[in-house]
Enzyme design. Structure first.
Site, short mmCIF file in Angstrom:
data_model
loop_
_atom_site.label_atom_id
_atom_site.label_comp_id
_atom_site.label_asym_id
_atom_site.label_seq_id
_atom_site.Cartn_x
_atom_site.Cartn_y
_atom_site.Cartn_z
N PRO A 96 6.26 -20.12 44.67
CG PRO A 96 4.43 -20.85 45.88
CD PRO A 96 5.88 -20.54 46.02
CG ASN A 97 1.50 -19.48 41.52
OD1 ASN A 97 1.31 -20.33 40.65
ND2 ASN A 97 1.00 -19.58 42.74
NE ARG A 118 0.74 -14.83 40.62
CZ ARG A 118 1.30 -14.84 41.82
NH1 ARG A 118 2.58 -14.60 41.96
NH2 ARG A 118 0.58 -15.09 42.88
CE1 TYR A 128 1.74 -10.22 43.55
CE2 TYR A 128 0.30 -11.43 42.05
CZ TYR A 128 0.73 -11.15 43.34
OH TYR A 128 0.15 -11.79 44.41
CG ASN A 145 8.25 -12.98 46.60
OD1 ASN A 145 7.39 -13.48 47.32
ND2 ASN A 145 7.95 -12.10 45.64
CB ALA A 190 0.73 -18.49 48.19
CG HIS A 207 0.29 -15.34 52.95
ND1 HIS A 207 0.73 -14.10 53.39
CD2 HIS A 207 0.31 -15.28 51.58
CE1 HIS A 207 0.98 -13.34 52.32
NE2 HIS A 207 0.73 -14.04 51.22
CG ASP A 233 9.65 -24.99 61.62
OD1 ASP A 233 9.48 -23.89 62.18
OD2 ASP A 233 8.98 -26.00 61.88
CD GLU A 269 8.18 -12.19 54.42
OE1 GLU A 269 8.46 -12.76 55.49
OE2 GLU A 269 7.06 -11.74 54.15
CG HIS A 327 6.02 -10.05 50.02
ND1 HIS A 327 5.72 -11.34 49.68
CD2 HIS A 327 6.37 -10.07 51.32
CE1 HIS A 327 5.87 -12.12 50.74
NE2 HIS A 327 6.28 -11.38 51.75
CB SER A 374 1.64 -6.93 46.02
OG SER A 374 1.66 -8.12 46.81
NE ARG A 392 -2.46 -8.36 46.86
CZ ARG A 392 -1.97 -9.45 46.24
NH1 ARG A 392 -0.70 -9.78 46.41
NH2 ARG A 392 -2.74 -10.18 45.47
NE ARG A 425 -3.16 -11.88 48.30
CZ ARG A 425 -2.94 -12.97 47.56
NH1 ARG A 425 -1.80 -13.62 47.67
NH2 ARG A 425 -3.84 -13.39 46.70
#
Ligand code: DQA
Length: 145
Positions: free
Chosen positions: A10-11, A18, A23, A74, A77, A80, A87, A98, A100, A102, A107, A111
């Protein structure tokens, strides 16, 4: 030729506009093009998928092994708190890395926890768009082992 998938949560479709101080100003499209270009330079076919919806991300994880040998993810959110995404990853047998943009460890407190990292081969965090390239490189090492 290894086929790998990049999944963005998301986002991340809003990258470029953004929270640019966190970012940066690179769009998701530019990150994806660079990942595809890097992938082809090392003999990888790279596809990318983004969704703002948890269910669509879970479906992408479920379907990934039928077409891909590994995934760079990635989760945004969902990193977290989404036990459901975790799962789904645990249920499939191909490696996940994984990533990211940032550094999630310097942070906000909330996070610093990733519920996803324990079911991935590893986590790359804090290198901006280069995190995706490092993620692909990590998959290359895993797949060539
Ligand atoms: C992010 C970090 C997450 O905490 C955040 O919710 C994001 C982006 C990153 O790439 O730095 O959406 O995954």
């Amino acid at each position: 030729m290894h086929r790998i998938l990049i999944i963005n949560g998301p986002n991340l479709n809003l990258l470029g506009t953004r929270e640019r101080s966190v970012y940066g100003d690179t769009t998701l499209e530019a990150i994806t093009s660079e990942a595809v270009r890097f992938g082809s330079s090392i003999g990888f076919e790279v596809e990318a998928f983004q969704s703002n919806s948890e269910g669509a991300l879970i479906d992408a994880v479920h379907h990934a092994p039928s077409r891909f040998e590994g995934v760079v993810i990635n989760p945004g959110a969902f990193t977290h708190y989404s036990i459901a995404v975790r799962d789904a990853i645990a249920a499939v047998a191909i490696p996940f890395v994984e990533v990211h943009l940032s550094n999630i460890h310097n942070r906000e407190e909330f996070r610093r926890i990733s519920v996803i990292a324990p079911v991935c081969a590893g986590q790359i965090s804090g290198f901006g768009p280069f995190s995706y390239i490092l993620g692909i490189e990590a998959l290359r090492r895993l797949l060539d082992k």
